[in-house]
Design a protein around this motif. Structure first.
Motif, mmCIF file in Angstrom:
data_model
loop_
_atom_site.group_PDB
_atom_site.id
_atom_site.type_symbol
_atom_site.label_atom_id
_atom_site.label_comp_id
_atom_site.label_asym_id
_atom_site.label_seq_id
_atom_site.Cartn_x
_atom_site.Cartn_y
_atom_site.Cartn_z
ATOM 1 N N TRP A 99 -2.553 -16.036 -13.410
ATOM 2 C CA TRP A 99 -3.293 -16.206 -12.169
ATOM 3 C C TRP A 99 -2.359 -16.030 -10.983
ATOM 4 O O TRP A 99 -1.236 -16.526 -10.990
ATOM 5 N N ARG A 100 -2.833 -15.322 -9.985
ATOM 6 C CA ARG A 100 -2.045 -15.111 -8.772
ATOM 7 C C ARG A 100 -2.043 -16.377 -7.920
ATOM 8 O O ARG A 100 -2.892 -17.255 -8.076
ATOM 9 N N ASP A 101 -1.069 -16.456 -7.026
ATOM 10 C CA ASP A 101 -0.929 -17.663 -6.204
ATOM 11 C C ASP A 101 -2.128 -17.872 -5.284
ATOM 12 O O ASP A 101 -2.520 -18.996 -5.011
ATOM 13 N N MET A 136 3.708 -3.350 1.424
ATOM 14 C CA MET A 136 3.062 -3.652 0.151
ATOM 15 C C MET A 136 1.958 -4.686 0.380
ATOM 16 O O MET A 136 2.184 -5.717 1.012
ATOM 17 N N PRO A 137 0.717 -4.429 -0.127
ATOM 18 C CA PRO A 137 -0.376 -5.356 0.134
ATOM 19 C C PRO A 137 -0.176 -6.691 -0.575
ATOM 20 O O PRO A 137 0.466 -6.772 -1.626
ATOM 21 N N ALA A 138 -0.743 -7.754 0.009
ATOM 22 C CA ALA A 138 -0.751 -9.059 -0.647
ATOM 23 C C ALA A 138 -1.704 -9.011 -1.840
ATOM 24 O O ALA A 138 -2.577 -8.145 -1.921
ATOM 25 N N THR A 139 -1.527 -9.927 -2.761
ATOM 26 C CA THR A 139 -2.361 -9.952 -3.956
ATOM 27 C C THR A 139 -3.186 -11.230 -4.006
ATOM 28 O O THR A 139 -2.768 -12.279 -3.510
ATOM 29 N N ALA A 140 -4.376 -11.134 -4.612
ATOM 30 C CA ALA A 140 -5.251 -12.295 -4.739
ATOM 31 C C ALA A 140 -6.169 -12.093 -5.934
ATOM 32 O O ALA A 140 -6.453 -10.960 -6.341
ATOM 33 N N ASP A 141 -6.621 -13.209 -6.498
ATOM 34 C CA ASP A 141 -7.591 -13.187 -7.591
ATOM 35 C C ASP A 141 -8.934 -13.700 -7.099
ATOM 36 O O ASP A 141 -8.999 -14.672 -6.333
ATOM 37 N N LEU A 194 -4.903 -6.043 1.089
ATOM 38 C CA LEU A 194 -5.113 -7.099 0.108
ATOM 39 C C LEU A 194 -5.535 -6.500 -1.226
ATOM 40 O O LEU A 194 -6.586 -5.864 -1.336
ATOM 41 N N ASP A 195 -4.709 -6.674 -2.242
ATOM 42 C CA ASP A 195 -4.994 -6.196 -3.596
ATOM 43 C C ASP A 195 -5.742 -7.300 -4.343
ATOM 44 O O ASP A 195 -5.165 -8.332 -4.687
ATOM 45 N N ILE A 196 -7.044 -7.078 -4.575
ATOM 46 C CA ILE A 196 -7.888 -8.103 -5.196
ATOM 47 C C ILE A 196 -8.170 -7.745 -6.650
ATOM 48 O O ILE A 196 -8.621 -6.634 -6.959
ATOM 49 N N ARG A 197 -7.911 -8.691 -7.527
ATOM 50 C CA ARG A 197 -8.254 -8.539 -8.953
ATOM 51 C C ARG A 197 -9.456 -9.451 -9.232
ATOM 52 O O ARG A 197 -9.445 -10.629 -8.881
ATOM 53 N N ILE A 198 -10.471 -8.904 -9.894
ATOM 54 C CA ILE A 198 -11.702 -9.657 -10.144
ATOM 55 C C ILE A 198 -11.830 -9.972 -11.633
ATOM 56 O O ILE A 198 -11.712 -9.080 -12.485
ATOM 57 N N SER A 199 -12.068 -11.240 -11.944
ATOM 58 C CA SER A 199 -12.274 -11.697 -13.316
ATOM 59 C C SER A 199 -13.624 -12.405 -13.403
ATOM 60 O O SER A 199 -14.176 -12.863 -12.398
#
Length: 417
Positions: free
Chosen positions: A88-90, A1-6, A36-41
């Motif tokens: 917010w992700r860690d 499972m990929p890591a997550t980041a914002d 790496l699962d990146i969420r963009i805001s």
């Protein structure tokens, strides 16, 4: 499972969204790693150039789902919570792409994220910001040596607007860019239509198009081309145009038969690249035209001194105050135009890049016929057009800045995986 980041992008005005945020977003989406699962805001700060539709543009044209408007910025900066109480992700990164660089370390500290700043002309807050992507080596030379390692020279983000510039076709198409805000459009719409009418009388083969900004609707353009709704139209020979629509096609048609096509798809880079010449107001549109290598004439008419309310800093804030803003804007702009006339300060981005006037800037109470004469001089001299086109491409710089900035961002996030 990929890591997550914002990734949280800080920006402000419509120009920054078009010329900075868009290419960086595209590069981030192309380069995001599989692990790496990146969420963009996106969070917008107040800007005197704002149109009020930046949130809609970011969602519909840039594809960012989490967007917060400038009206909620100060509470967020003070308390660290968005109006919709986003989670917010860690792991995360704050990227500065417009506004005040000082916001970046404050927001990054509140969220516990790393920080990355794009510096076009200078960089500040070196102690508290993790990395910088800068336009030129001279920027690095001006900061203390112990912080220089934080900087990477990436080039000009505006050069990434269109990496592959097609040659103009044999068609003589002229783009009219009267502005994207109501205050500019009030004089810009009838003024550019009057210039087009004058040009058409002498070069009937010439066609005209307005790339309509996403912040402007067609009904507004039509009202501003109508003397009944816009008294300034009478100053330009009583220019008047009606909106005609048939399917996806829309034009402004004057009483004497001039038709100006209205292009509503954005970005309009493919269309602009086909244009032999452009008439534009000042702003980020000069950077786009310059990046595309489109010869242009930059117009700053002063028929309505309260039209320009987009000055930076305190003058811009004062000029937009309710009630007192109009007289203040007139006073500020009268002084500003007096200063610009005497200082010969360059306003168009290509001229600023070059440090000299490579595209003409016309200011004051301009006459449509005189402007049309100047345009004809270029149209009838292909060598002068080619010289301007070559100069624009020379100062534009090589593309790739967005790719480099995105790679820095990915590495910063990946180091924490």
């Amino acid at each position: 499972m990929p890591a997550t980041a914002d990734i949280l992008i800080l920006s402000n005005g419509p120009g920054e969204l078009t010329t900075w945020v868009r290419p960086v977003l595209d590069a981030l989406r192309r380069n995001r790693p599989d692990n790496l699962d990146i969420r963009i805001s996106l969070i917008l700060s107040p800007c005197p150039n704002a149109t009020g539709r930046e949130v809609d543009i970011a969602r519909s044209h840039l594809g960012i789902e989490r967007v917060q408007g400038p009206e909620h910025f100060w509470p967020f900066l003070l308390r660290g919570k968005t109006a919709q109480n986003w989670d917010w992700r860690d792991r995360g990164l704050v990227i500065f792409l417009g506004g005040d660089q000082a916001f970046t370390p404050i927001v990054a500290r509140r969220l516990g994220y790393q920080s990355l700043v794009y510096g076009e002309w200078d960089v500040r807050w070196w102690r508290w910001i993790d990395r910088f992507g800068v336009m030129k080596p001279e920027i690095v030379a001006r900061i203390p040596k112990k912080y220089a390692a934080k900087c990477t020279v990436i080039g000009d983000l505006m050069a990434d607007i269109s990496p592959n510039i097609p040659e103009t076709t044999g068609e003589e198409l002229i783009a009219l860019l009267p502005g994207s805000k109501a205050a500019k459009l009030v004089q810009g719409v009838p003024f550019t239509l009057a210039i087009a009418r004058s040009l058409r009388r002498r070069r009937p083969q010439t066609r005209f198009v307005i790339p309509v900004a996403p912040t402007v609707d067609l009904a507004t353009l039509a009202r501003l081309a109508d003397p009944r709704h816009n008294p300034l139209a009478d100053r330009f020979g009583g220019i008047s145009a009606n909106l005609l629509q048939e399917g996806d096609r829309a034009v402004l048609q004057t009483e004497d038969g001039l038709q100006v096509s209205l292009h509503t798809r954005t970005p309009a880079h493919d269309l602009l690249s086909r244009c032999r010449f452009a008439l534009t107001t000042i702003g980020a549109n000069t950077a786009e035209l310059g990046a595309l290598g489109v010869p242009m004439m930059v117009l700053l008419p002063s028929y309505q001194l309260d039209a320009m309310r987009a000055w930076d800093g305190i003058p811009g804030l004062l000029a937009n105050l309710p009630g007192v803003g109009t007289p203040l804007a007139k006073g500020i702009n009268a002084v500003a135009l007096w200063y610009l006339d005497r200082s010969h300060k360059l306003l168009a981005w290509p001229n600023i890049w070059a440090g000299e006037e490579i595209v003409p800037e016309l200011r004051g109470k301009l006459k449509p016929e005189i402007v049309a004469d100047r345009v004809l001089e270029y149209l009838e001299n292909p060598e002068s057009l080619q010289k301007m086109r070559d100069s624009l491409r020379e100062v534009r710089g090589a593309p790739g800045a967005a790719q480099k900035l995105a790679q820095i961002a990915i590495v910063m996030l990946s180091d924490r995986v």
